[in-house]
Structure formats: C-alpha cells, structure tokens
Design a protein around this motif. Structure first.
Motif, PDB file in Angstrom:
ATOM      1  N   TRP A  38       0.649  -1.193  -0.288  1.00  0.00           N
ATOM      2  CA  TRP A  38       0.188   0.366   0.014  1.00  0.00           C
ATOM      3  C   TRP A  38       0.679   0.857   0.168  1.00  0.00           C
ATOM      4  O   TRP A  38       2.084   1.030   0.298  1.00  0.00           O
ATOM      5  CB  TRP A  38      -0.757   0.494   0.893  1.00  0.00           C
ATOM      6  N   ILE A  39       0.144   2.438  -0.918  1.00  0.00           N
ATOM      7  CA  ILE A  39       0.968   4.090  -0.613  1.00  0.00           C
ATOM      8  C   ILE A  39      -0.042   4.237   0.078  1.00  0.00           C
ATOM      9  O   ILE A  39      -1.409   4.717  -0.226  1.00  0.00           O
ATOM     10  CB  ILE A  39       1.440   4.533  -2.110  1.00  0.00           C
ATOM     11  N   ILE A  40       0.266   5.275   1.116  1.00  0.00           N
ATOM     12  CA  ILE A  40      -0.347   6.364   1.369  1.00  0.00           C
ATOM     13  C   ILE A  40       0.058   7.716   1.047  1.00  0.00           C
ATOM     14  O   ILE A  40       0.798   7.966   1.750  1.00  0.00           O
ATOM     15  CB  ILE A  40      -0.397   6.098   2.891  1.00  0.00           C
ATOM     16  N   ALA A  41      -0.348   8.858   0.808  1.00  0.00           N
ATOM     17  CA  ALA A  41      -0.341  10.118   0.129  1.00  0.00           C
ATOM     18  C   ALA A  41      -0.913  10.799   1.247  1.00  0.00           C
ATOM     19  O   ALA A  41      -2.180  10.802   1.881  1.00  0.00           O
ATOM     20  CB  ALA A  41      -0.602  10.372  -0.965  1.00  0.00           C
ATOM     21  N   GLY A  42       0.004  11.579   2.505  1.00  0.00           N
ATOM     22  CA  GLY A  42       0.114  12.463   3.079  1.00  0.00           C
ATOM     23  C   GLY A  42      -0.192  14.041   3.077  1.00  0.00           C
ATOM     24  O   GLY A  42      -0.408  14.122   1.785  1.00  0.00           O
TER      25      GLY A  42
END
Length: 506
Positions: free
Chosen positions: A289-293
């Motif tokens: 997963w990639i989470i863009a803050g």
C-alpha cells in the motif's frame, strides 16, 4: 471405559461415496464420488480443519516425497562433520556452474520449455522466466552465502558456576521443507539454510519443475558432490502433483516448513503442517500500500507509484490511498504514475476505484482497453468500481499494472483501512512533515514501512541476505510482527556444559 485403554487403529484402504470424515473435531465432510473412485490402497487422506478440505495424496507421490525427506534427514545427521570450508565450496561451485554459459545452456532450454508449456495453458509466466537478471541474482545470492559466516557452534550465552559452566551454542535446526511457486531463483535462495548447518527439501510448482530438475542435474548436485557435502543435503521432490506439497508438509521429520506462493494455497499448506505438528512459516499474502499524506510531495508520490509497479510480486503496489484534502491534486499524480508504469511495459493500466474516488477519475479511464492477462489481451474497462472489502484484494496481474484507489477523509481513516483490509505487510507513507510520517509509523500495523517506492522490501536487495520469504502476519512471525526469513536465521540453540570439578553435585 478405562481411560488407559486406547482404540486400535487400522489402515485406511478405501473410501466410499458419502463416507463421513470428521474434521476439526465437530464437523463432518462427505467423500465425493470422484475422491472415492481415485483413492486406492496405500494412498493417504489429509484434512484441513479450517475449510473442511479433504486432500488426497496418492501412494506414488507419497513415496517420492518420503524418499526426498529421508535423504535430507540422513544428510542432516552427517552435517556436523562437514566443515565450514566445504559449505563455502558448495556455494562457490553452485554459483560458478550457473555462471558458466555452457553449463547454463540446458537450464535455459528447460526454462524455455516450461514457459511455452505454461503459455499453452494460459497460465502466468511473469515469475517463471529465468531472465538474465534472475540468473545474476541467483549467482550473487549464492556468492553472498559463500562469504557469510556460518554461525554454527557460535556461543550466544555463557553462565559460569563454581566448578562448571554452561554455554548456549547455535546449531542447525534440521530438515527444512520448502514449497514455492514457479520462481526458479528461489531454488538458490533456499539453499542458504545449508550455511547454518541445515538440509533442505524443495517442492516447486509444476510449471517450473523442468527448470528445477535441470538446475539440480547441471548445477546443484555437481556442487554437492564436488564440495563433499552429504548426498541429499538439498533434495528436490520430483513430482508435479500439487499433493506432493501436502505430503511434504505432513512429514513429521521436518524441523520447519516454509511456503511461498498464492495466499489460499499457502494457507492450506500451513494447515497441513500444523495438523502434523510441524512448525511453519508462511509467506503468501502480498500486495503493498501507498498512503499519500497531507504533506505529500506530488512528484515523490508519482515516482513512488511508477517504481512500485515494474512487475507483479508480493511487494508490488496494490492499493493507493490519497487524503481528501489533497485529492484534486494527488489523484491525477497516482493515475500518471500508474500510466507511466504501464507505458514502460508497453501495455495499458487497470484501475479499481473505491466510491470515495468517484468524480476524481477522468471518464477516459472507463473506456474499453486491451488488458494483458495470463490468457492474453482481454478487452475490458480500464477502470471499474471497487467496494471497501476490495481494498484488500491482491491484484495478481500479468502484464498490465493493476491497483485499487481510494480517497480517505483523513490520515486516521487511511490507517484504519490499512489495518482492517491490508495483509499487514508493506506500506509506504509519502509525507514530508515529520509529525505526520511519525504518526503513520506508529499507527500502521506493518513490519515493512517506507516513504517511497514499495519494491525495496526484499532480503537480498535491502539486507544483502537472500531470502526464503518475507514474514507478515500470516503465521510467518519468526521475528514478532514480521521480517526477512533468511538461511542464517534458521537455527536452534544447544546447551553444552563444561565441568572442571568432578565433585560438583546438587
């Protein structure tokens, strides 16, 4: 009834249609007509309590598997007399033979035949191809083990008493059973357990069996013989049937069972091992997963998406989450990264949209496109809807990079989605603000966390140790939350006493 009495058992010689089989202690599964007709005297029947599955192991497969484990068990009994120099010579010779083009030629031919056979069955070949890069990685991995210290007999603790002392020393664990999907390079990785004094039995997927047999014939066995290692130090179960894996993992002579592959198959193998009382380390569920803050750098995000989608393996980007506060800006960058990855593979991308992303994905993405599947190009929408449970689905793509996309209200919701739906494996938090990155690190339940591309999660790439597998929460917890299971981490401890005063007593 006298509790000291035990009911006598007798061999299971036949099955009849409708015959009840108890599973899990409180349920009954009925034998199907197909299973009854195929089961003959000498075969074995294994049960999986969690699913009620009945697994048929033909006698012929059982004999092949038992023989391979027998050779490995006999070899382990002789490993104590094998010097570290001999083990080093084994890895060096194995690597040299793979590096020799003339020796490698029949291995390459066998791999080409495996690929052609898999393609004829419309099966995936992305992990099957023994490319120049994979060959180089195998050679580098073997040479890494040649240079690595063995750790055998290393004293890890020492307690002195008056007149005597006790030491804890590292030692080989025993026979390691290893079942993996059709990736030929894993064959060399798993031999790393020999460095720490173990022996290994392999079962490889049927698609790659020809390649594996060629590696054994032309590189592995000659290296074992040349180095003077005991015959069977590394043994291949030369059986194409899936039941060979079940037979291997139910063999109580194994000190450890390690499985890599698709989630469902790995879970079933784990259940078989646990039913036999064999310790198991499973490495099946993947997808990063990639989470863009809120503080994400847009360029970094796009680059991370592209670099995480070069091929489909367990650490490939699977799900991208963007926060609503930046969605208008960052969703297009996720899409651009996905499109760039597809372009580099000369194909079209595939997107799955959670309802939270509705209206943020251009209509052009919904158009019909040629998506590269295992069976060939398939015309389907380039983007389709995805419900919340689908956020955790692993996209087993062939040629077209494929991801799920969702927009979270805030970082807390993004972390909640990850902790509920992901395989608790690999996550990247793209955030420039230190406090946001630290909040994500503390709140995300994963053993592997980064701030860019996800494909760094690899034992050899990141830690200079060829891996047997990457542990996550799926009963692979040899290192707490997870970690890299490598050849030099498979060991046990033995206690050894040195008594200087013969009059010591209790």
């Amino acid at each position: 009834m006298n509790p000291g009495n035990h009911t006598a058992t007798e061999p299971l010689c036949e099955l009849t249609e409708g015959m009840p089989i108890v599973v899990g202690g409180d349920r009954i599964v009925r034998v199907t007509a197909e299973l009854a007709s195929s089961f003959t005297d000498g075969d074995r029947l294994l049960t999986v309590p969690s699913t009620g599955a009945l697994l048929h192991v033909p006698a012929s497969v059982g004999r092949v598997t038992e023989a391979a484990v027998g050779r490995a068990a006999a070899a382990f009994a002789d490993m104590g007399a094998v010097s570290d120099q001999a083990v080093t010579a084994f890895f060096e010779t194995f690597a040299d033979r793979l590096a020799d083009d003339a020796i490698f030629a029949p291995i390459a031919m066998a791999n080409a035949a495996d690929i052609a056979a898999a393609q004829a069955k419309s099966r995936s070949t992305t992990r099957l191809v023994l490319s120049d890069t994979m060959r180089s990685d195998m050679i580098d991995g073997l040479r890494t083990w040649a240079a690595a210290p063995s750790g055998r007999d290393q004293v890890v603790d020492r307690v002195e008493h008056e007149g005597w002392l006790v030491e804890l020393q590292r030692a080989g664990l025993g026979v390691v059973g290893f079942v993996f999907e059709g990736r030929p390079n894993v064959f060399a990785d798993a031999c790393g357990v020999i460095r720490s004094g173990n022996t290994v039995v392999f079962r490889i997927g049927s698609d790659a069996l020809g390649t594996a047999e060629a590696i054994v014939e032309h590189a592995l066995n000659p290296a074992i013989e040349a180095a003077g290692l005991p015959d069977g130090a590394a043994s291949l179960v030369a059986a194409s049937e899936r039941s060979a894996g079940h037979a291997l993992f139910s063999d109580q002579r194994l000190a450890l069972a390690v499985a890599r592959g698709s989630g469902a198959a790995v879970a079933q193998l784990g259940a078989v091992a646990q039913g036999a009382g064999v310790p198991v380390s499973l490495h099946g569920t993947g997808g990063a997963w990639i989470i863009a803050g809120d503080s994400a750098d847009a360029d970094r995000l796009e680059a991370a998406v592209t670099a995480s989608l070069d091929r489909k393996v367990c650490n490939t980007l699977n799900t991208a989450i963007v926060l609503r506060s930046r969605a208008d800006e960052l969703v297009p960058r996720v899409l651009a990264g996905l499109a760039a990855a597809a372009a580099s593979l000369h194909t079209n991308p595939k997107l799955w949209m959670h309802e939270s992303a509705t209206g943020l994905v251009p209509d052009s993405w919904m158009a019909e496109a040629a998506i590269a599947r295992a069976e060939g190009n398939v015309t389907e929408p380039g983007a389709e809807p995805l419900d919340e449970t689908g956020l955790g689905r692993e996209w087993e793509w062939e040629g077209s990079p494929e991801i799920g996309l969702a927009v979270a209200d805030d970082l807390a919701q993004a972390m909640s989605w990850f902790n509920e739906w992901s395989p608790h494996f690999v996550v990247s938090i793209v955030a420039d603000a230190t406090d946001e990155a630290e909040a994500a690190y503390q709140g995300l339940d994963a053993p592997f966390i980064g701030n860019g591309f996800t494909r760094w999660v690899d034992g050899q790439y990141a830690f200079d140790r060829p891996e047997l597998g990457l542990s996550n929460w799926e009963q692979g917890r040899l290192f707490g939350r997870g970690g890299v299971l490598s050849g030099d981490s498979v060991f046990t401890l033995r206690a050894r006493v040195h008594q200087s005063d013969p009059s010591v007593h209790r």
